[in-house]
Design a protein around this motif. Structure first.
Motif, PDB file in Angstrom:
ATOM      1  N   LEU A   1      22.210  22.350  -8.873  1.00 16.62           N
ATOM      2  CA  LEU A   1      21.999  22.052 -10.373  1.00 16.62           C
ATOM      3  C   LEU A   1      20.468  22.089 -10.905  1.00 16.62           C
ATOM      4  N   LYS A   2      19.600  22.161  -9.608  1.00 13.63           N
ATOM      5  CA  LYS A   2      18.350  21.729 -10.074  1.00 13.63           C
ATOM      6  C   LYS A   2      18.240  23.599 -10.773  1.00 13.63           C
ATOM      7  N   ALA A   3      18.357  24.111  -9.995  1.00 19.14           N
ATOM      8  CA  ALA A   3      17.616  25.237  -9.925  1.00 19.14           C
ATOM      9  C   ALA A   3      18.756  26.224 -11.264  1.00 19.14           C
ATOM     10  N   LEU A   4      20.104  25.807 -11.632  1.00 16.30           N
ATOM     11  CA  LEU A   4      19.953  26.867 -12.629  1.00 16.30           C
ATOM     12  C   LEU A   4      20.250  26.141 -13.611  1.00 16.30           C
ATOM     13  N   ARG A   5      19.784  24.931 -13.430  1.00 12.27           N
ATOM     14  CA  ARG A   5      18.845  23.827 -14.904  1.00 12.27           C
ATOM     15  C   ARG A   5      17.484  23.953 -15.420  1.00 12.27           C
ATOM     16  N   GLY A   6      16.753  24.995 -14.374  1.00 10.78           N
ATOM     17  CA  GLY A   6      15.725  25.806 -14.966  1.00 10.78           C
ATOM     18  C   GLY A   6      14.598  24.839 -14.277  1.00 10.78           C
ATOM     19  N   VAL A   7      15.618  23.633 -13.883  1.00  9.50           N
ATOM     20  CA  VAL A   7      13.398  22.427 -12.702  1.00  9.50           C
ATOM     21  C   VAL A   7      12.667  23.065 -12.288  1.00  9.50           C
ATOM     22  N   ILE A   8      12.027  23.095 -12.360  1.00  4.58           N
ATOM     23  CA  ILE A   8      10.248  23.899 -11.547  1.00  4.58           C
ATOM     24  C   ILE A   8       9.217  21.845 -10.489  1.00  4.58           C
ATOM     25  N   GLY A   9       9.264  21.596  -9.422  1.00  6.09           N
ATOM     26  CA  GLY A   9       8.149  20.857  -9.416  1.00  6.09           C
ATOM     27  C   GLY A   9       9.056  19.856  -9.210  1.00  6.09           C
TER      28      GLY A   9
END
Length: 206
Positions: free
Chosen positions: A195-203
């Motif tokens: 989910l974090k990867a698909l939502r563009g989360v960084i760091g």
């Protein structure tokens, strides 16, 4: 470069004898652990001794496996994006869905490790772009045999076709957000990472 069937990594070029000795020691320890007969055990034991000589280590220096304090292991997971879809694998051991990934080898950069693991497990070639986050497997609320930090690296597909590695992977495929398997169909911790990867989360850091 290919030498005797082994692909020599770019970062292997120009290594000092001491660093080569450390890498060979780690490979020999792995070989001793996984070898299934006494002859291979003996060969890896000899390589281990030669590696320590090459690395200039005294005989009473601790093994890599004995160095203290004991610290967590490091693994990488590849969040490979293709359009609006992410690459997932179905693990053979648990039949759960997960990001492709595995352990970082001694002497290997995380960016190279994730490229290698994704290609080995799925046949897909990726280019790393950024780090989604660092995830602690103790946060998965389950009993585990070792403490592991997962570095989740987002990247994009640059080539290859899906060809699951048959010894470890049941299936692999591309999934959009709407097509994701249910949360309980994922290997522990991986649903949140996807989910974090698909939502563009960084760091993100646990």
């Amino acid at each position: 470069m290919v030498m005797g069937g082994y692909v020599v990594k770019n970062e292997d070029q120009g290594l000092t004898p001491a660093r080569i000795g450390q890498i060979l020691e780690a490979l020999a320890l792995d070989g001793q652990h996984y070898a299934d007969n006494v002859y291979d055990q003996a060969r890896y034991a000899r390589i281990h001794k030669l590696a320590r000589i090459l690395g200039g280590l005294p005989e009473d220096a601790p093994l890599l496996s004995e160095i203290t304090p004991v610290t967590p292991k490091v693994g990488v997971d590849g969040a490979v994006i293709n359009g609006d879809a992410i690459l997932l694998i179905q693990r053979k051991d648990t039949e759960k869905w997960a990001l492709p990934g595995g352990a970082v080898e001694v002497g290997e950069r995380p960016s190279r490790a994730v490229i290698r693991e994704v290609e080995e497990e799925t046949g897909i070639h990726m280019k790393p772009d950024n780090v989604v986050g660092v995830f602690d497997n103790w946060m998965d609320r389950r009993v585990v045999s070792h403490h592991l930090y997962h570095i989740v690296i987002r990247g994009h597909k640059i080539g290859g076709t899906i060809k699951p590695q048959p010894e470890e992977i049941l299936a692999a495929g591309w999934f959009t957000m709407d097509q994701l398997p249910p949360a309980d169909a994922f290997h522990p911790g991986h649903y949140e990472r996807v989910l974090k990867a698909l939502r563009g989360v960084i760091g993100y850091v646990d």
